[in-house]
Design a protein around this motif. Structure first.
Motif, PDB file in Angstrom:
ATOM      1  N   UNK A 207     -28.189 -29.884 -33.967  1.00 31.13           N
ATOM      2  CA  UNK A 207     -28.999 -29.566 -35.158  1.00 31.13           C
ATOM      3  C   UNK A 207     -28.625 -28.224 -35.782  1.00 31.13           C
ATOM      4  N   UNK A 208     -28.193 -27.257 -34.949  1.00 33.97           N
ATOM      5  CA  UNK A 208     -27.749 -25.949 -35.440  1.00 33.97           C
ATOM      6  C   UNK A 208     -26.318 -25.724 -34.974  1.00 33.97           C
ATOM      7  N   UNK A 209     -25.422 -25.588 -35.918  1.00 32.56           N
ATOM      8  CA  UNK A 209     -24.024 -25.296 -35.606  1.00 32.56           C
ATOM      9  C   UNK A 209     -23.721 -23.857 -36.013  1.00 32.56           C
ATOM     10  N   UNK A 210     -22.778 -23.253 -35.302  1.00 32.79           N
ATOM     11  CA  UNK A 210     -22.436 -21.859 -35.551  1.00 32.79           C
ATOM     12  C   UNK A 210     -20.944 -21.716 -35.791  1.00 32.79           C
ATOM     13  N   UNK A 211     -20.624 -20.872 -36.743  1.00 32.47           N
ATOM     14  CA  UNK A 211     -19.224 -20.581 -37.001  1.00 32.47           C
ATOM     15  C   UNK A 211     -18.640 -19.793 -35.834  1.00 32.47           C
ATOM     16  N   UNK A 212     -17.393 -20.027 -35.535  1.00 29.85           N
ATOM     17  CA  UNK A 212     -16.742 -19.335 -34.424  1.00 29.85           C
ATOM     18  C   UNK A 212     -16.768 -17.825 -34.635  1.00 29.85           C
ATOM     19  N   UNK A 213     -17.188 -17.086 -33.587  1.00 29.94           N
ATOM     20  CA  UNK A 213     -17.255 -15.631 -33.654  1.00 29.94           C
ATOM     21  C   UNK A 213     -18.519 -15.094 -34.291  1.00 29.94           C
ATOM     22  N   UNK A 214     -19.482 -15.969 -34.601  1.00 33.68           N
ATOM     23  CA  UNK A 214     -20.698 -15.501 -35.259  1.00 33.68           C
ATOM     24  C   UNK A 214     -21.518 -14.592 -34.353  1.00 33.68           C
ATOM     25  N   UNK A 215     -21.549 -14.867 -33.051  1.00 35.55           N
ATOM     26  CA  UNK A 215     -22.393 -14.097 -32.137  1.00 35.55           C
ATOM     27  C   UNK A 215     -21.973 -12.640 -32.052  1.00 35.55           C
ATOM     28  N   UNK A 216     -20.683 -12.350 -32.201  1.00 38.67           N
ATOM     29  CA  UNK A 216     -20.207 -10.970 -32.086  1.00 38.67           C
ATOM     30  C   UNK A 216     -19.901 -10.345 -33.442  1.00 38.67           C
ATOM     31  N   UNK A 217     -20.289 -10.994 -34.531  1.00 40.48           N
ATOM     32  CA  UNK A 217     -19.927 -10.483 -35.853  1.00 40.48           C
ATOM     33  C   UNK A 217     -20.907  -9.443 -36.366  1.00 40.48           C
ATOM     34  N   UNK A 218     -22.085  -9.309 -35.767  1.00 42.14           N
ATOM     35  CA  UNK A 218     -23.082  -8.362 -36.252  1.00 42.14           C
ATOM     36  C   UNK A 218     -22.747  -6.955 -35.777  1.00 42.14           C
ATOM     37  N   UNK A 219     -22.867  -5.936 -36.628  1.00 38.96           N
ATOM     38  CA  UNK A 219     -22.509  -4.573 -36.214  1.00 38.96           C
ATOM     39  C   UNK A 219     -23.507  -3.941 -35.265  1.00 38.96           C
ATOM     40  N   UNK A 220     -24.791  -4.216 -35.415  1.00 40.65           N
ATOM     41  CA  UNK A 220     -25.809  -3.549 -34.597  1.00 40.65           C
ATOM     42  C   UNK A 220     -26.630  -4.503 -33.756  1.00 40.65           C
TER      43      UNK A 220
END
Length: 432
Positions: A207-220
């Protein structure tokens, strides 16, 4: 030559009429014109529940979200920006074109329905009136063409896909800041149709898909998990079906460790150096307790001012809240220890003056009685005044007769032990 000409003509006929394997392939244009003839997009389709003879029950809308990016998590305004592909699937039997298939006619696996930049004015089929309950700002992407996909399948199944960028509200609880975890939501519901007309369901698979590398893309922040739930709500106008996406975000601690915790820890340690200086070295003690000396600079920056500046800089990035945060506890205790070192310096000087006064009185009395055997050279430690304490403590401070020296010796032990106990308790509470 005649045979070759006949083959060319037959190929042109096949191309023109879409004949495949002896069957005529129906063109998308013909299908769209047929299914949209006498079609009223203002009327919702029937549901799949045969027990509802009139309307067929609510239309079941299956939802899938593909998360592309999460950015600009704002602690002050308590909001965040997200971009995702939003997909809805439902069935409209009026658009089914399987009935056009026969022994001589083939239909395509799906038909793509084109949309214009202003899709509201060019709407051709019924669509769910979905909206995001915690949305502040939103926009569709129109470059190079509108990022919208509408597929119609032979059975009447509709796939609607659109790329959206939203600014969503995210109420935060900052008691554990900066060691906190936040849960940001995406709430989807129908604006006008109640649960008697529309029922939202999550797609069974992914139901929820994530783009590759999304988990580590946030700066903070770090995206730890994404969960799905239901949030059907009741209002004065009825009960509305609602879907909820929960994103668990953990704040990155390394920035605050390097910029706040380690410098404030060092400031507290620096304030204790005065405990090892001689009580008569007033300028040196004042320098170490009340300022940070730089041999290459004449700037006099006090430790208290430094801690206050750090506290103001951190709180400027946060909303004014009525409760105490973890960072407030840390800064408050560090300020208390630095202020305690300043008070200890004042107490040592006060005790030294009292010792000197008592010593002078004692020497005057001895001179008057003729018991003075040597010339007075400065004040002497008080004799015969032994603190009532345990044997260990008496052994530790027994070598120091001056009260000012005893205060310094006791502070050398109490301040580090107290600060160490605070650190153990602080990290045990806020890291668990």
């Amino acid at each position: 030559m005649a045979r070759l000409l006949a083959l060319v003509v037959w190929g042109a006929v096949i191309t023109a009429f879409g004949i495949v394997d002896g069957k005529k392939k129906l063109k998308e244009q013909d299908i769209i014109q047929r299914v949209l003839k006498d079609y009223d997009w203002r009327v919702r389709p029937r549901g799949n529940n045969e027990t509802w003879p009139d309307t067929g029950g609510p239309v079941v809308v299956k939802v899938n979200i593909y998360l592309r990016s999460i950015s600009k998590i704002d602690d002050v305004n308590m909001e965040y920006s997200v971009q995702f592909t939003f997909r809805e699937e439902w069935r409209d039997a009026r658009l089914a074109y399987e009935r056009f298939r026969d022994n001589n006619t083939e239909v395509p696996p799906f038909v793509v329905l084109a949309t214009s930049e202003n899709s509201d004015l060019s709407q051709q089929i019924w669509m769910p009136d979905s909206f995001f309950q915690n949305e502040k700002e939103a926009r569709r992407h129109l470059i190079d063409k509108p990022n919208v996909l509408i597929r119609i399948h032979p059975t009447g199944e509709i796939l609607y896909s659109v790329r959206l960028s939203l600014v969503l509200s995210c109420p935060m609880s900052l008691e554990y800041y900066p060691l906190d975890r936040q849960t940001c939501l995406i709430d989807l519901a129908s604006y006008a149709y109640t649960t008697d007309d529309i029922k939202y369901e999550w797609k069974a698979v992914n139901p929820i898909q994530q783009k590759a590398g999304l988990r580590q893309s946030l700066p903070s922040f770090e995206l730890q998990d994404v969960l799905t739930a239901y949030c059907t709500s009741k209002t004065n106008t009825g009960e509305y079906s609602c879907l909820r996406t929960q994103m668990i975000l953990r704040r990155e601690f390394s920035y605050y460790l390097l910029q706040l915790y380690i410098p404030s820890f060092m400031l507290v340690i620096v304030s204790w150096v005065s405990f090892w200086l001689d009580k008569d070295s007033v300028p040196a003690r004042v320098t170490l307790v009340s300022k940070l000396s730089n041999p290459y600079s004449v700037l006099r920056v006090t430790t208290l001012l430094t801690m206050t500046t750090q506290s103001s800089g951190i709180n400027a990035k946060l909303p004014p809240v009525s409760y105490t945060k973890a960072i407030d506890v840390w800064i408050g205790v560090c300020l208390a220890f630095i202020f305690g070192a300043l008070l200890e310096f004042a107490l040592v000087n006060y005790a030294a003056r009292k010792d000197m006064t008592s010593s002078q009185r004692l020497m005057s009395a001895k001179h008057a009685q003729g018991y003075v055997d040597h010339a007075y050279n400065g004040y002497q430690p008080l004799a015969g005044q032994t603190a009532r304490s345990s044997s260990c403590f008496r052994f530790f401070v027994g070598r120091y007769k001056e009260r000012s020296k005893r205060i310094d010796v006791v502070s050398r032990v109490i301040f580090p032990i107290g600060y160490a106990c605070f650190n153990v308790l602080y990290w045990a509470v806020y890291l668990m």
